[in-house]
Design an enzyme around this catalytic site. Structure first.
Site, PDB file in Angstrom:
ATOM      1  N   GLY A  45       1.122  -1.356   0.211  1.00 12.06           N
ATOM      2  CA  GLY A  45       0.064  -0.216   0.222  1.00 12.06           C
ATOM      3  C   GLY A  45       1.069   1.013  -0.444  1.00 12.06           C
ATOM      4  N   GLN A  50       2.877  10.275   1.221  1.00 14.72           N
ATOM      5  CA  GLN A  50       4.090   8.877   1.615  1.00 14.72           C
ATOM      6  C   GLN A  50       4.638   9.724   0.093  1.00 14.72           C
ATOM      7  OE1 GLN A  50       2.210   5.516   2.341  1.00 14.72           O
ATOM      8  NE2 GLN A  50       4.007   4.913   3.073  1.00 14.72           N
ATOM      9  N   CYS A  98       5.845   0.402   7.405  1.00 14.31           N
ATOM     10  CA  CYS A  98       5.297   1.341   7.153  1.00 14.31           C
ATOM     11  C   CYS A  98       6.755   1.454   5.685  1.00 14.31           C
ATOM     12  CB  CYS A  98       5.481   2.290   8.032  1.00 14.31           C
ATOM     13  SG  CYS A  98       4.707   3.836   6.823  1.00 14.31           S
ATOM     14  N   LEU A  99       6.247   1.875   4.905  1.00 14.70           N
ATOM     15  CA  LEU A  99       7.933   2.181   4.424  1.00 14.70           C
ATOM     16  C   LEU A  99       8.338   3.391   4.396  1.00 14.70           C
ATOM     17  CD1 LEU A  99       5.259   1.585   0.170  1.00 14.70           C
ATOM     18  CD2 LEU A  99       7.498   0.068   1.617  1.00 14.70           C
ATOM     19  N   HIS A 140      -4.240   1.165   7.270  1.00 15.31           N
ATOM     20  CA  HIS A 140      -3.289   1.724   7.611  1.00 15.31           C
ATOM     21  C   HIS A 140      -3.180   3.283   7.161  1.00 15.31           C
ATOM     22  CE1 HIS A 140       1.435   0.919   8.492  1.00 15.31           C
ATOM     23  NE2 HIS A 140       1.203   1.609   6.680  1.00 15.31           N
ATOM     24  N   GLU A 141      -3.291   2.588   5.654  1.00 14.23           N
ATOM     25  CA  GLU A 141      -3.433   3.338   4.720  1.00 14.23           C
ATOM     26  C   GLU A 141      -4.838   4.698   4.497  1.00 14.23           C
ATOM     27  OE1 GLU A 141      -0.545   3.184   2.448  1.00 14.23           O
ATOM     28  OE2 GLU A 141      -0.304   1.454   3.119  1.00 14.23           O
ATOM     29  N   HIS A 144      -2.984   7.084   7.067  1.00 15.51           N
ATOM     30  CA  HIS A 144      -1.300   8.018   6.683  1.00 15.51           C
ATOM     31  C   HIS A 144      -2.797   9.689   5.549  1.00 15.51           C
ATOM     32  CE1 HIS A 144       1.766   6.223   6.492  1.00 15.51           C
ATOM     33  NE2 HIS A 144       1.894   5.115   6.120  1.00 15.51           N
TER      34      HIS A 144
END
Length: 190
Positions: A45, A50, A98-99, A140-141, A144
């Site tokens: 994701g 991000q 997380c990226l 999670h996304e 963001h």
């Protein structure tokens, strides 16, 4: 085009994002770039903040979890202007990463079911219910675009234990397998 992923500590990750309309400039290109960036970083994701865009857009491809959950084999979606309408079921805890926060994974407790309203890339409206890993990835996304990170769900003790590692990420003192953009250091006044 592969875009740099914004690192922990950048203010854009803490902003509640703005809705967009069908006239958003080069939206198709942005979505394609987001998928390409996510795949290159081995993510499932990626949310617009991000990559430095404070808009309510995130993309998901949960197919790597397809061996564990059949419903995820072809689970590739675009969420625009999403709003979670309901969360339910039992809370369950599992490791999340997380990226924007490389090399840190921690157990996070989230509800197992969600109902979400969103627009697809053609701005068709959908209201759908998801469970299990799909619900977790979406939450999670979604966090963001609400200006939240998975670390916000950790206990104060766990956050203190991670603080040095988080500070190192925000200073660029890490090695990621993908391009990252680190926050600019603040200037000290004399």
């Amino acid at each position: 085009m592969i875009l740099p992923i914004v690192a922990y500590g950048d203010a854009v990750l803490r902003k509640k994002c703005e809705e967009i309309g069908p006239d958003y400039p080069e939206l198709d290109r942005l979505i394609a770039d987001m998928f390409e960036t996510m795949y290159q970083a081995s993510g499932v994701g990626l949310a617009a903040p991000q990559i430095g865009q404070s808009i309510r857009l995130f993309v998901i491809d949960a197919s790597p979890y397809g061996d564990d959950e059949d419903s995820l084999k072809d689970f590739k979606k675009i969420f625009i202007n999403a709003e979670i309408l309901e969360r339910g079921g039992k809370d369950w805890s599992t490791g999340e990463g997380c990226l924007s926060i490389p090399d840190i994974r921690e157990d996070v407790s989230r509800p197992e079911d969600i109902t979400i309203r969103y627009m697809d890339e053609e701005f068709g409206e959908h209201t759908e219910t998801y469970s299990g890993m799909a619900a977790r990835i979406i939450q999670h996304e979604y966090d963001h675009v609400e200006g939240k990170l998975f670390t916000d769900y950790l206990s104060p003790l766990k956050k203190r234990m991670l603080q040095n590692r988080l500070n190192a990420i925000s200073k660029g003192e890490i090695r990621a397998e993908y391009r990252m953009r680190f926050p600019k250091p603040s200037r000290k006044r004399r």
